[in-house]
Design a protein around this motif. Structure first.
Motif, mmCIF file in Angstrom:
data_model
loop_
_atom_site.group_PDB
_atom_site.id
_atom_site.type_symbol
_atom_site.label_atom_id
_atom_site.label_comp_id
_atom_site.label_asym_id
_atom_site.label_seq_id
_atom_site.Cartn_x
_atom_site.Cartn_y
_atom_site.Cartn_z
ATOM 1 N N LEU A 77 -6.337 -30.159 28.774
ATOM 2 C CA LEU A 77 -6.406 -30.745 30.119
ATOM 3 C C LEU A 77 -6.305 -29.666 31.192
ATOM 4 O O LEU A 77 -6.988 -29.718 32.222
ATOM 5 C CB LEU A 77 -5.291 -31.791 30.300
ATOM 6 C CG LEU A 77 -5.441 -33.086 29.488
ATOM 7 C CD1 LEU A 77 -4.204 -33.953 29.648
ATOM 8 C CD2 LEU A 77 -6.686 -33.843 29.911
ATOM 9 N N THR A 78 -5.450 -28.683 30.926
ATOM 10 C CA THR A 78 -5.323 -27.577 31.871
ATOM 11 C C THR A 78 -6.628 -26.803 31.961
ATOM 12 O O THR A 78 -7.056 -26.380 33.050
ATOM 13 C CB THR A 78 -4.187 -26.644 31.450
ATOM 14 O OG1 THR A 78 -2.970 -27.400 31.369
ATOM 15 C CG2 THR A 78 -4.005 -25.511 32.451
ATOM 16 N N GLU A 79 -7.272 -26.658 30.801
ATOM 17 C CA GLU A 79 -8.549 -25.973 30.786
ATOM 18 C C GLU A 79 -9.596 -26.745 31.583
ATOM 19 O O GLU A 79 -10.407 -26.167 32.315
ATOM 20 C CB GLU A 79 -9.006 -25.808 29.335
ATOM 21 C CG GLU A 79 -10.328 -25.068 29.195
ATOM 22 C CD GLU A 79 -10.779 -24.984 27.730
ATOM 23 O OE1 GLU A 79 -11.977 -24.739 27.526
ATOM 24 O OE2 GLU A 79 -9.940 -25.190 26.837
ATOM 25 N N LEU A 80 -9.573 -28.085 31.460
ATOM 26 C CA LEU A 80 -10.523 -28.915 32.213
ATOM 27 C C LEU A 80 -10.265 -28.849 33.720
ATOM 28 O O LEU A 80 -11.194 -28.948 34.530
ATOM 29 C CB LEU A 80 -10.424 -30.370 31.749
ATOM 30 C CG LEU A 80 -10.935 -30.655 30.327
ATOM 31 C CD1 LEU A 80 -10.674 -32.108 29.943
ATOM 32 C CD2 LEU A 80 -12.442 -30.359 30.236
ATOM 33 N N TYR A 109 -9.485 -22.900 36.572
ATOM 34 C CA TYR A 109 -8.547 -21.884 37.040
ATOM 35 C C TYR A 109 -8.198 -22.043 38.516
ATOM 36 O O TYR A 109 -7.162 -21.586 38.965
ATOM 37 C CB TYR A 109 -9.137 -20.484 36.771
ATOM 38 C CG TYR A 109 -9.279 -20.186 35.298
ATOM 39 C CD1 TYR A 109 -8.162 -19.829 34.529
ATOM 40 C CD2 TYR A 109 -10.538 -20.262 34.670
ATOM 41 C CE1 TYR A 109 -8.298 -19.570 33.175
ATOM 42 C CE2 TYR A 109 -10.679 -19.990 33.331
ATOM 43 C CZ TYR A 109 -9.556 -19.644 32.577
ATOM 44 O OH TYR A 109 -9.681 -19.392 31.251
ATOM 45 N N ASN A 110 -9.071 -22.702 39.289
ATOM 46 C CA ASN A 110 -8.793 -22.879 40.733
ATOM 47 C C ASN A 110 -7.775 -23.978 41.004
ATOM 48 O O ASN A 110 -7.227 -24.066 42.106
ATOM 49 C CB ASN A 110 -10.091 -23.209 41.481
ATOM 50 C CG ASN A 110 -11.067 -22.043 41.469
ATOM 51 O OD1 ASN A 110 -10.650 -20.871 41.440
ATOM 52 N ND2 ASN A 110 -12.366 -22.353 41.488
ATOM 53 N N GLN A 111 -7.552 -24.793 40.007
ATOM 54 C CA GLN A 111 -6.575 -25.873 40.135
ATOM 55 C C GLN A 111 -6.834 -26.714 41.391
ATOM 56 O O GLN A 111 -5.973 -26.936 42.218
ATOM 57 C CB GLN A 111 -5.144 -25.294 40.186
ATOM 58 C CG GLN A 111 -4.804 -24.364 39.039
ATOM 59 C CD GLN A 111 -4.760 -25.090 37.700
ATOM 60 O OE1 GLN A 111 -4.051 -26.078 37.529
ATOM 61 N NE2 GLN A 111 -5.528 -24.606 36.742
ATOM 62 N N SER A 136 -1.322 -32.728 32.865
ATOM 63 C CA SER A 136 -1.386 -31.334 33.266
ATOM 64 C C SER A 136 -1.482 -31.288 34.788
ATOM 65 O O SER A 136 -2.290 -31.985 35.392
ATOM 66 C CB SER A 136 -2.614 -30.646 32.648
ATOM 67 O OG SER A 136 -2.737 -29.330 33.151
ATOM 68 N N GLY A 137 -0.635 -30.483 35.404
ATOM 69 C CA GLY A 137 -0.651 -30.360 36.855
ATOM 70 C C GLY A 137 0.749 -30.130 37.378
ATOM 71 O O GLY A 137 1.423 -29.181 36.976
ATOM 72 N N GLU A 138 1.175 -31.008 38.305
ATOM 73 C CA GLU A 138 2.521 -30.890 38.831
ATOM 74 C C GLU A 138 3.561 -31.044 37.722
ATOM 75 O O GLU A 138 4.671 -30.537 37.811
ATOM 76 C CB GLU A 138 2.747 -31.936 39.931
ATOM 77 C CG GLU A 138 1.906 -31.688 41.185
ATOM 78 C CD GLU A 138 2.178 -32.730 42.250
ATOM 79 O OE1 GLU A 138 2.925 -33.684 41.957
ATOM 80 O OE2 GLU A 138 1.638 -32.594 43.369
ATOM 81 N N TYR A 139 3.215 -31.806 36.718
ATOM 82 C CA TYR A 139 4.032 -31.886 35.511
ATOM 83 C C TYR A 139 3.082 -31.749 34.329
ATOM 84 O O TYR A 139 1.921 -32.123 34.388
ATOM 85 C CB TYR A 139 4.825 -33.183 35.451
ATOM 86 C CG TYR A 139 3.961 -34.405 35.230
ATOM 87 C CD1 TYR A 139 3.716 -34.858 33.917
ATOM 88 C CD2 TYR A 139 3.379 -35.064 36.291
ATOM 89 C CE1 TYR A 139 2.905 -35.949 33.732
ATOM 90 C CE2 TYR A 139 2.572 -36.156 36.097
ATOM 91 C CZ TYR A 139 2.349 -36.604 34.817
ATOM 92 O OH TYR A 139 1.547 -37.694 34.615
ATOM 93 N N SER A 140 3.534 -31.224 33.254
ATOM 94 C CA SER A 140 2.736 -31.035 32.041
ATOM 95 C C SER A 140 3.560 -31.489 30.848
ATOM 96 O O SER A 140 4.796 -31.386 30.843
ATOM 97 C CB SER A 140 2.340 -29.563 31.860
ATOM 98 O OG SER A 140 1.521 -29.133 32.917
#
Length: 624
Positions: free
Chosen positions: A124-127, A130-132, A149-153
């Motif tokens: 999910l982080t990969e999806l 990198y710019n988030q 994935s994000g503010e919490y993972s």
């Protein structure tokens, strides 16, 4: 003099209280109203045009703002849904999710489950990239457990009952995305710094055969609507509703507008794009058919009027200047037209046709470039010459006629006097009164000489009194002590000019009709003069006029006043009426003539008022 001053005062008051009394005033106010109306209409049209143009520009600005907000929001929603589509088509993520479901079903050990969850989170982080660019991406399994994935993972056990969008998306038969209302990940108990989010959700399925979970892309509320906060003006109110007509901006219910809700309920009637006025607000509404969202922008009408303040000030100044220019312009235009007329009026007032001998006045010269005024001036000059000539001829003819009438009436007295006195002498001769007849003949001779003198302009009151005394001497010879005459006349009055034969016929009339009572008989002649009038009375001690004779006499006097026609008179009984007619012809309307009849005698009063006596005497009655 006093009445003339009162008339002038009334005219001044009339001029003051009546603005439409003069031509100049009527032209001035007429031009003022006309020009001012034109100026005001033009300024109103200018204001209305600019108001409408400003309203159109403001509505265009609102529309552009709404379109730009709709474009940015649509772009964000499509971008968020693109992450969901990437997750949906990621075979590797599907494998982890299927593996995760199998481990849960087998109730595998925690380490194996944790390791698979870690692989899912990394994917999910990969999806996210990198710019988030998004705040959070979550995947829900069939039991509504969350891999995020994000503010919490990580992996979290969720309370499915608190996921507000679950029922709605489960009822959704198509594979399209669903956009949530504002929420705060209420199921995440161990994340206290939770902020408001807006999410796009898609169902994860295996080529439509079966669903094995959901994927959610979430964005912070503030970041999602940051553009809206940037572009809206201070006085603008922006309201955004999702496809379920839930207000997603602004978030607080207290900030929501009843006007926007009314406009929202009319969505079907208003179409995709609408703008106009609603209550005290200007509005523009944009509906996005792709995602079903409505964007409504409201502004108070005061925004439009505030934009017009500068124009209002300019127009107010223009109105003030217009009024000044109009009054000045109207004054000069009305002056140009009315000045020649005022000069004509003044020239006409100088023409006095009441004088006995008119001189040809100076020609009227009016400075004016108007052909009509010049033609009127020429016509007036010709007319006043003809008027002067005609009036002089008329006055001359009238004077000659009046004098001829007076002489004719006066000559009627001669046979009347002679007839009466000859009758008296005849009676005295029968009685052998020779000495008295001689005296009486002397008096009669003197009287005949007085009567036969043709005095066209009258005699003095002293001469008339002297002639009357000669006649009374004749009466005295006949009646001796039975008759008496008392005269009280101021010396100054003896110079007053009167018609000939006005006193003697009255005394004669008394001798004929007033001596029918018991003697002694008394006759009184009295006179008095004031600053305003003079009068002289002849009074006797007889029985007065008979009522019928007095009414007949007064009737003939009224007929003469009304018709100016001299009645036919017989020798007998014509004395009083004869005197009245000659007094009217001599003194005109200023004459004084009264008859007082009582049981103990009668009194006749003759005289004249002095106001216009000189003028009337000059024309001998032409002033009537």
């Amino acid at each position: 003099m006093k009445s003339s001053k009162n008339r002038l005062l009334k005219e001044k008051i009339k001029h003051a209280v009546s603005p439409f009394y003069t031509i100049h005033a009527r032209l001035f106010w007429g031009y003022s109203v006309l020009f001012l109306s034109i100026f005001l209409i033009l300024e109103f049209v200018i204001y209305a045009y600019n108001y409408k143009n400003s309203e159109t520009l403001l509505m265009e600005q609102q529309k552009n703002t709404c379109l730009s907000i709709d474009s940015v929001i649509s772009q964000k929603l499509n971008s968020m849904d693109a992450y969901n589509k990437n997750a949906l088509h990621s075979l590797e993520l599907k494998g982890y999710l299927i593996r995760h479901a199998q481990l849960l079903k087998k109730e595998s050990s925690g380490n194996e489950l944790y390791l698979n969850a870690r692989y899912c989170t990394d994917k999910l982080t990969e999806l996210r990239g990198y710019n988030q660019e998004i705040a959070q991406i979550n995947v829900y399994d069939q039991n509504m457990n969350v891999l995020g994935s994000g503010e919490y993972s990580g992996y979290h056990m969720a309370d499915a009952s608190k996921i507000i969008w679950r029922k709605e998306i489960e009822q959704q038969k198509s594979a399209r995305s669903s956009i949530t209302a504002i929420h705060q990940f209420e199921w995440l108990k161990d994340y206290p710094e939770n902020t408001r989010k807006i999410s796009v959700i898609r169902s994860l399925n295996n080529l439509g055969a079966f669903s094995y979970g959901y994927v959610e892309t979430a964005e912070d509320y503030g970041d999602f609507f940051a553009y809206v906060d940037t572009v809206k003006a201070d006085l603008e109110e922006v309201y955004i509703y999702n496809e379920n007509n839930q207000c997603v901006y602004p978030y607080r219910e207290s900030e929501q507008s009843e006007t926007s809700m009314e406009l929202l309920t009319d969505t079907g009637k208003l179409g995709e794009e609408t703008s106009g006025k609603s209550g005290s607000s200007l509005f523009t509404r944009i509906r996005n058919e792709e995602n079903g969202w409505n964007i409504i922008l409201l502004q108070p009408i005061e925004v439009l009027t505030d934009r017009m303040v500068k124009l209002q000030k300019m127009l107010a100044l223009a109105i003030v200047l217009s009024i000044f220019i109009v009054f000045v312009l109207s004054f000069f235009l009305s002056e140009i037209l009315s000045k020649p007329l005022r000069e004509l009026d003044a020239a006409l007032k100088k023409m006095n046709i009441g004088d006995s001998d008119l001189e040809v006045p100076k020609e009227i010269h009016i400075e004016s470039s108007l052909d009509e005024i010049q033609r009127i001036t020429g016509a007036l000059n010709r007319m006043q010459k003809r008027i002067v000539k005609s009036v002089n001829e008329l006055l001359k003819a009238n004077t000659e006629q009046v004098q001829a009438q007076m002489l004719a009436i006066q000559n009627q007295m001669n046979p009347h006097f002679l007839y009466n006195n000859l009758t008296t002498i005849s009676i005295m001769a029968e009685e052998n009164m020779n000495d008295k007849i001689v005296c009486m003949c002397q008096d009669v001779t003197s009287m005949l000489r007085y009567i036969s003198a043709s005095e066209r302009k009258g005699v003095t009151l002293g001469e008339e009194l002297e002639h009357t005394m000669c006649y009374f001497n004749c009466l005295k010879i006949r009646y001796e002590e039975l008759i008496s005459l008392e005269v009280k006349l101021p010396e100054a009055m003896k110079q007053i000019v009167v018609p000939k034969l006005i006193l003697q016929p009255l005394v004669e009339n008394i001798a004929k009709y007033g001596l029918n009572s018991d003697p002694p008989w008394k006759i009184q002649i009295r006179g008095e003069e004031t600053d305003e009038k003079w009068w002289i009375s002849v009074e006797d001690s007889g029985t007065g006029f008979e009522e019928t004779a007095l009414e007949t006499l007064k009737k003939k006097m009224r007929e003469f006043d009304e018709t100016d026609k001299i009645p036919k008179m017989q020798i007998n009984g014509m004395g009083v009426l004869n005197i009245y007619i000659r007094m009217v012809l001599f003194f005109g309307r200023n004459r004084i003539f009264e008859i007082v009849s009582q049981k103990d005698g009668s009194k006749i009063i003759l005289g004249a008022r002095k106001r216009e006596e000189e003028k009337d005497a000059a024309v001998r009655g032409s002033g009537r």
